[in-house]
Scaffold this active site. Structure first.
Site, mmCIF file in Angstrom:
data_model
loop_
_atom_site.group_PDB
_atom_site.id
_atom_site.type_symbol
_atom_site.label_atom_id
_atom_site.label_comp_id
_atom_site.label_asym_id
_atom_site.label_seq_id
_atom_site.Cartn_x
_atom_site.Cartn_y
_atom_site.Cartn_z
ATOM 1 N N LYS A 9 0.839 -1.202 0.000
ATOM 2 C CA LYS A 9 0.000 0.000 0.000
ATOM 3 C C LYS A 9 0.882 1.264 0.000
ATOM 4 O O LYS A 9 2.109 1.186 0.208
ATOM 5 C CB LYS A 9 -0.910 -0.044 1.231
ATOM 6 C CG LYS A 9 -1.909 -1.218 1.212
ATOM 7 C CD LYS A 9 -2.826 -1.172 2.441
ATOM 8 C CE LYS A 9 -3.826 -2.319 2.431
ATOM 9 N NZ LYS A 9 -4.800 -2.207 3.561
ATOM 10 N N TYR A 49 -12.202 -1.690 -3.627
ATOM 11 C CA TYR A 49 -12.713 -2.004 -2.282
ATOM 12 C C TYR A 49 -14.240 -1.951 -2.224
ATOM 13 O O TYR A 49 -14.800 -1.709 -1.157
ATOM 14 C CB TYR A 49 -12.104 -1.056 -1.256
ATOM 15 C CG TYR A 49 -10.728 -1.483 -0.760
ATOM 16 C CD1 TYR A 49 -10.544 -2.669 -0.047
ATOM 17 C CD2 TYR A 49 -9.610 -0.692 -0.979
ATOM 18 C CE1 TYR A 49 -9.289 -3.060 0.421
ATOM 19 C CE2 TYR A 49 -8.352 -1.063 -0.512
ATOM 20 C CZ TYR A 49 -8.209 -2.255 0.193
ATOM 21 O OH TYR A 49 -6.971 -2.636 0.669
ATOM 22 N N PHE A 57 -15.266 3.076 7.279
ATOM 23 C CA PHE A 57 -13.907 3.461 6.900
ATOM 24 C C PHE A 57 -13.703 3.561 5.385
ATOM 25 O O PHE A 57 -12.598 3.852 4.921
ATOM 26 C CB PHE A 57 -12.882 2.487 7.507
ATOM 27 C CG PHE A 57 -13.097 1.030 7.158
ATOM 28 C CD1 PHE A 57 -12.644 0.512 5.954
ATOM 29 C CD2 PHE A 57 -13.755 0.178 8.039
ATOM 30 C CE1 PHE A 57 -12.835 -0.828 5.619
ATOM 31 C CE2 PHE A 57 -13.947 -1.169 7.721
ATOM 32 C CZ PHE A 57 -13.489 -1.671 6.511
ATOM 33 N N THR A 91 -5.428 -7.501 10.566
ATOM 34 C CA THR A 91 -5.711 -6.167 10.012
ATOM 35 C C THR A 91 -5.200 -5.058 10.927
ATOM 36 O O THR A 91 -4.559 -4.107 10.474
ATOM 37 C CB THR A 91 -7.236 -6.001 9.805
ATOM 38 O OG1 THR A 91 -7.717 -7.118 9.060
ATOM 39 C CG2 THR A 91 -7.554 -4.715 9.073
ATOM 40 N N ASN A 112 -1.812 -0.101 7.112
ATOM 41 C CA ASN A 112 -1.283 -1.406 7.536
ATOM 42 C C ASN A 112 -0.456 -2.108 6.455
ATOM 43 O O ASN A 112 -0.374 -3.326 6.402
ATOM 44 C CB ASN A 112 -2.424 -2.279 8.066
ATOM 45 C CG ASN A 112 -3.486 -2.533 7.025
ATOM 46 O OD1 ASN A 112 -3.346 -2.143 5.866
ATOM 47 N ND2 ASN A 112 -4.548 -3.217 7.418
ATOM 48 N N HIS A 115 -1.867 -5.597 1.485
ATOM 49 C CA HIS A 115 -3.171 -6.233 1.222
ATOM 50 C C HIS A 115 -2.946 -7.652 0.734
ATOM 51 O O HIS A 115 -1.966 -7.914 0.028
ATOM 52 C CB HIS A 115 -3.930 -5.444 0.139
ATOM 53 C CG HIS A 115 -5.131 -6.171 -0.393
ATOM 54 N ND1 HIS A 115 -6.365 -6.105 0.230
ATOM 55 C CD2 HIS A 115 -5.282 -7.035 -1.433
ATOM 56 C CE1 HIS A 115 -7.224 -6.888 -0.433
ATOM 57 N NE2 HIS A 115 -6.585 -7.458 -1.444
ATOM 58 N N GLU A 126 -9.849 -9.741 -7.746
ATOM 59 C CA GLU A 126 -8.745 -8.799 -7.535
ATOM 60 C C GLU A 126 -7.596 -8.989 -8.533
ATOM 61 O O GLU A 126 -6.971 -8.007 -8.948
ATOM 62 C CB GLU A 126 -8.224 -8.931 -6.098
ATOM 63 C CG GLU A 126 -9.257 -8.461 -5.076
ATOM 64 C CD GLU A 126 -8.824 -8.647 -3.631
ATOM 65 O OE1 GLU A 126 -7.735 -9.223 -3.379
ATOM 66 O OE2 GLU A 126 -9.571 -8.209 -2.741
#
Ligand code: UDP
Ligand code: MG
Length: 137
Positions: A9, A49, A57, A91, A112, A115, A126
């Site tokens: 990320k 997402y 969120f 997570t 975090n 993914h 994905e």
């Protein structure tokens, strides 16, 4: 052989740990079958997402995921989906087992680092989100 989609990320790219993430996958015996860098638009992040669109969120997550470049990869191996998630950790880095990527590098539940697809159904959405079959070795 199973395939899964993993992403370093924007926070992981900023922290200069793309190689660290890939090394952890490779050291565990998983293989990188495809790899590229790109920057998601806000719209791209919302589409990626989409399963989280009702979550509180969602807006913040998709802002974060579009704030800078990411490294996306297809990771391959026996039970690749669950193995990548084990290497990632929970997570929330506060709950992540010691020695996992998130325990070692994540700053909070949103930022975090990494993914990984959570199921074969997710992986089959994905992987083609980022890669054509011609890109996957
Ligand atoms: N996330 C967040 N707040 C939460 C839960 C998740 O910001 O309370 C973010 C976090 O970046 C997470 C992503 O949304 O990685 C997707 O959430 P998911 O529950 O799918 O976690 P993951 O599968 O990434 O562990
Ligand atoms: Mg998830």
């Amino acid at each position: 052989m199973e395939k899964t989609l993993s992403i370093v990320k924007p926070d992981g790219v900023k922290k200069n740990i793309i190689g660290e993430v890939i090394t952890r996958f490779e050291k565990s015996g998983l293989r990188i079958a495809a790899l590229r860098m790109l920057r998601l638009s806000k719209e791209d992040a919302k589409n990626f997402y989409i399963v989280h669109k009702e979550r509180p969120f969602y807006d913040s997550l998709t802002d974060f995921m579009s704030e800078g470049p990411i490294a996306v990869m297809v990771v391959e191996g026996d039970n690749a989906i669950s193995r990548v998630r084990e290497i990632m950790g929970a997570t929330n880095p506060k709950d992540a087992a010691p020695g996992t990527i998130r325990a070692d590098f994540a700053s909070d539940i949103e930022h975090n680092i990494v993914h990984g697809s959570d199921s074969p159904v997710s992986a089959s959405f994905e992987i083609p989100f980022f890669f054509s079959s011609l890109d996957i070795n």
